[in-house]
Scaffold this active site. Structure first.
Site, short mmCIF file in Angstrom:
data_model
loop_
_atom_site.label_atom_id
_atom_site.label_comp_id
_atom_site.label_asym_id
_atom_site.label_seq_id
_atom_site.Cartn_x
_atom_site.Cartn_y
_atom_site.Cartn_z
N SER A 141 -2.39 -23.26 3.98
CA SER A 141 -3.25 -23.07 2.80
C SER A 141 -2.53 -22.37 1.66
O SER A 141 -3.12 -21.57 0.93
CB SER A 141 -4.52 -22.31 3.18
OG SER A 141 -5.26 -23.02 4.13
N HIS A 177 9.09 3.93 -6.57
CA HIS A 177 8.36 3.62 -5.34
C HIS A 177 8.29 2.10 -5.22
O HIS A 177 8.02 1.41 -6.21
CB HIS A 177 6.95 4.20 -5.36
CG HIS A 177 6.07 3.68 -4.25
ND1 HIS A 177 6.19 4.12 -2.95
CD2 HIS A 177 5.10 2.73 -4.24
CE1 HIS A 177 5.31 3.49 -2.20
NE2 HIS A 177 4.64 2.63 -2.95
N SER A 179 6.78 -1.01 -2.53
CA SER A 179 6.05 -1.33 -1.31
C SER A 179 5.52 -2.75 -1.40
O SER A 179 5.48 -3.36 -2.47
CB SER A 179 4.90 -0.35 -1.08
OG SER A 179 3.91 -0.52 -2.08
N GLY A 181 2.41 -3.40 0.06
CA GLY A 181 0.97 -3.28 0.13
C GLY A 181 0.35 -3.90 1.37
O GLY A 181 -0.84 -4.24 1.36
N ARG A 182 1.12 -4.03 2.44
CA ARG A 182 0.61 -4.65 3.66
C ARG A 182 0.37 -3.59 4.73
O ARG A 182 0.85 -2.47 4.64
CB ARG A 182 1.62 -5.69 4.18
CG ARG A 182 2.06 -6.72 3.15
CD ARG A 182 0.96 -7.68 2.77
NE ARG A 182 0.65 -8.60 3.84
CZ ARG A 182 1.29 -9.75 4.04
NH1 ARG A 182 2.29 -10.11 3.23
NH2 ARG A 182 0.94 -10.56 5.02
N SER A 187 4.08 -3.83 7.20
CA SER A 187 4.12 -2.89 6.09
C SER A 187 5.55 -2.48 5.81
O SER A 187 6.31 -2.17 6.73
CB SER A 187 3.27 -1.66 6.43
OG SER A 187 3.45 -0.65 5.45
N ASN A 191 10.64 5.24 -1.08
CA ASN A 191 10.76 5.97 -2.33
C ASN A 191 12.22 6.35 -2.52
O ASN A 191 12.92 6.68 -1.55
CB ASN A 191 9.91 7.24 -2.30
CG ASN A 191 8.44 6.94 -2.13
OD1 ASN A 191 7.90 6.04 -2.78
ND2 ASN A 191 7.77 7.69 -1.27
N ASP A 220 8.31 2.62 7.87
CA ASP A 220 8.11 1.24 8.29
C ASP A 220 9.41 0.45 8.31
O ASP A 220 9.45 -0.64 8.87
CB ASP A 220 7.12 0.52 7.35
CG ASP A 220 5.78 1.22 7.30
OD1 ASP A 220 5.29 1.63 8.37
OD2 ASP A 220 5.22 1.37 6.20
#
Length: 306
Positions: A141, A177, A179, A181-182, A187, A191, A220
């Site tokens: 999708s 920073h 990231s 966002g997961r 994730s 920084n 992470d």
């Protein structure tokens, strides 16, 4: 060594580039002085308002990094099963990703303080976002595979000195920073605090950066600096309305931890502000989810702001 499919991709890229070069050069010669949109890219003094002649006030939004949309980007090794170094945060099973996807980058900045620190520096806020879109993957999708968010606070000092024929224009520091966002298990974030210096010579611009990673309690992506790097050099050259630029990153280590990446870019005129864009990447960290994954990518798209 590249496998035969990769060799074929590079041959197609080179043939395409050679075919477009004389056309874009002709456009640059024919229209280069007829409109302001055809002029060469701005100097560092203009881009970063390094003197009063170029100061345009605070909280005025301007471009930061290039803004582009890659229509199709081929990867030699799509990361279907992302893993963090030394951790067990893996997906239940590999994702059926396509080797071809699209990518876009948005990037803006604004000056928030002028003449701070004894009237010598400016403070900027910046935001960049890169998205990797499986737009051709109908079976899944057409999802966004990865989105990276990168806010920054930048402190800039105008300077003037010579080094190896180049003129030093700015030095400074930045907090960044980044990231995706997961949530776990995919994730990724870090920084960093860095220093930078900008140089110019004619149509050449060079920006050097180095940084240290700031630690956190929840990691992470351990070892990210050994893959994406601790230093960066960006070199750009303008030829009429074309721009060639390269971004190199390195871990600043030797042996098995000598890693990094190289990104090559060419933007060429199509019409007015609308430019074509070819990008080649090799190494680690093409996106945050790929921080410890090595691949070669070739992308073709359009560039809106260089």
């Amino acid at each position: 060594m590249f496998s035969p499919p990769i060799v074929s991709i590079y041959r197609l890229f080179l043939l395409f580039a050679l075919a477009l070069f004389p056309v874009s050069l002709s456009l640059a010669q024919d229209h280069g002085d007829q409109d302001w949109v055809f002029k060469n890219s701005k100097s560092l003094s203009e881009l970063w308002e390094l003197d009063e002649a170029h100061h345009r006030g605070t909280f005025l939004i301007t471009s930061y990094k290039p803004v582009y949309f890659t229509l199709a980007k081929y990867s030699s090794d799509t990361n279907k099963d992302p893993k963090s170094e030394g951790l067990e945060n893996t997906l239940p099973e590999p994702v059926a990703l396509n080797v071809i996807e699209s990518k876009f980058q948005l990037s803006l900045k604004t000056k928030i303080f002028h003449k701070v620190l004894w009237g010598r520096a400016d403070v900027w806020a910046a935001y960049s976002q890169r998205a990797y879109w499986q737009i051709y993957n109908e079976a899944l999708s057409r999802p966004f595979r990865e989105t990276n968010y990168e806010p920054e606070i930048i402190l800039n000092f105008p300077v003037k000195f010579s080094l190896l024929g180049f003129e030093g224009k700015m030095i400074g520091a930045a907090f960044t920073h980044e990231s995706n966002g997961r949530s776990e298990p995919i994730s990724r974030s870090w920084n960093r605090l860095g220093l930078h210096a900008g140089f110019e010579r004619g149509q050449w611009q060079i920006m050097f950066k180095n940084w240290v990673r700031l630690g956190g309690s929840n990691d992470d992506n351990p070892g990210i600096s050994d893959y994406i790097g601790r230093a960066e050099a960006k070199v750009s050259y303008d030829l009429k309305r074309q721009r060639f630029y390269a971004i190199a990153r390195h871990s600043m280590k030797f042996g098995e931890k000598s890693r990094g990446s190289l990104q090559l870019n060419w933007t060429f005129p199509i019409i007015k502000n609308f430019s074509g864009h070819i990008q080649v990447f090799e190494g680690y960290g093409e996106s945050l989810i790929d921080y410890n994954h090595r691949q070669t990518t070739v992308g073709l798209g359009v560039s809106l702001i260089n």
